[in-house]
Design an enzyme around this catalytic site. Sequence first.
Site, PDB file in Angstrom:
ATOM      1  N   CYS A 161     -19.490   3.362 -13.905  1.00 59.68           N
ATOM      2  CA  CYS A 161     -18.659   1.955 -13.792  1.00 59.68           C
ATOM      3  C   CYS A 161     -17.272   2.213 -13.621  1.00 59.68           C
ATOM      4  O   CYS A 161     -16.535   2.915 -13.904  1.00 59.68           O
ATOM      5  CB  CYS A 161     -18.822   1.287 -15.030  1.00 59.68           C
ATOM      6  SG  CYS A 161     -18.038  -0.555 -15.029  1.00 59.68           S
ATOM      7  N   VAL A 208     -25.844  16.487  -3.468  1.00 58.56           N
ATOM      8  CA  VAL A 208     -26.030  15.533  -4.691  1.00 58.56           C
ATOM      9  C   VAL A 208     -27.583  15.173  -5.138  1.00 58.56           C
ATOM     10  O   VAL A 208     -27.923  14.315  -5.976  1.00 58.56           O
ATOM     11  CB  VAL A 208     -25.394  14.301  -4.392  1.00 58.56           C
ATOM     12  CG1 VAL A 208     -23.887  14.257  -3.812  1.00 58.56           C
ATOM     13  CG2 VAL A 208     -26.194  13.662  -2.975  1.00 58.56           C
ATOM     14  N   LEU A 255     -32.976  29.251   6.250  1.00 66.06           N
ATOM     15  CA  LEU A 255     -32.639  29.692   4.864  1.00 66.06           C
ATOM     16  C   LEU A 255     -33.536  30.030   3.957  1.00 66.06           C
ATOM     17  O   LEU A 255     -33.439  31.162   3.416  1.00 66.06           O
ATOM     18  CB  LEU A 255     -31.779  28.460   4.124  1.00 66.06           C
ATOM     19  CG  LEU A 255     -30.295  28.568   4.343  1.00 66.06           C
ATOM     20  CD1 LEU A 255     -29.669  27.417   3.869  1.00 66.06           C
ATOM     21  CD2 LEU A 255     -29.829  29.870   3.368  1.00 66.06           C
ATOM     22  N   HIS A 264     -19.640  17.308  -5.228  1.00 64.16           N
ATOM     23  CA  HIS A 264     -19.736  16.052  -4.740  1.00 64.16           C
ATOM     24  C   HIS A 264     -20.358  15.139  -5.534  1.00 64.16           C
ATOM     25  O   HIS A 264     -20.712  13.830  -5.370  1.00 64.16           O
ATOM     26  CB  HIS A 264     -20.071  15.782  -3.263  1.00 64.16           C
ATOM     27  CG  HIS A 264     -19.472  16.447  -2.312  1.00 64.16           C
ATOM     28  ND1 HIS A 264     -19.967  16.901  -0.985  1.00 64.16           N
ATOM     29  CD2 HIS A 264     -17.917  16.560  -2.280  1.00 64.16           C
ATOM     30  CE1 HIS A 264     -18.981  17.687  -0.184  1.00 64.16           C
ATOM     31  NE2 HIS A 264     -17.863  17.327  -1.027  1.00 64.16           N
TER      32      HIS A 264
END
Length: 299
Positions: A143, A119, A278, A135
């Site tokens: 809201c 995120v 990575l 996600h």
Amino acid sequence: MRVRPTLSWTPSEDLPPGTTDPGPVADALSAGGVLVLSGAGISTESGIPDYRGENGSLSRHTPMTYQDFTSSAQARRRYWARSHLGWRTFGRARPNAGHRAVTAFERHGLLSGLITQNVDGLHQAAGSEGVVELHGSLDRVVCLSCGGFSPRRELARRLEEANPGFAPVAAAINPDGDADLTDEQVGDFHVLPCAFCGGVLKPDVVFFGETVPPRRVEHCRALVREATTLLILGSSLTVMSGLRFVRQAAEAGKPVLIVNRDPTRGDRHARARVALPLGATLTTVAGRLGIPLDGQATA
């Protein structure tokens, strides 16, 4: 009733061992049509911890669940105080070599798509386009009453004005942008309602215990169907939101490759798991393919 997902997973002894050879990843990318699914592990080199792994935040921190957030005003106060503080640090994170390599692969036409469980927005900051945020993203607020969206930076400005001098020292920042604060540090932090209808505001992210929107899931399933290979980058695949795509690819006979230093829940479905960091691994792969990163020739 929604069921809280399992927040921990212990590898079994019958999982295949990892390899230190990134060759299978380079071979798959050279053939093109690779769908990337990234997890928190790709952002650790940007200073954002992952949930699991050796120093994962779950060893000391349980993320806010959807049930707690929606049912308790005190839980929302605790969340927004911690998240507001975490946002200051989280927002300063910058893409690392892993993000830049994924962007380079995309620009060279080697990827069929990019799904991220993160995120943090770092793939987009590195220049990747068409990122599917499985996600959601911390840079948006929704809201729960009127369904309206607004920029996180606007809420951050409002919270600064409503909570002058709020600057506790956090013990740590977590992958969801939540800072570790005590109840005493949270104090009487002032939570703000929706500026349009007065409803409850929530970051536009999927909390633990919340369901990923079905349309988004189906879009990801379509990307799996269209891909030639599924490449997992930095995800333990502990929760079903990501593991289901690995299972889908394996059942369709598509190769699954994983780059993750620790064993994952998807290892039994993978052709190989590259057990290396990575950033260095993807930089090496880019070099083998003759793809420059950040405008510089690769070694």
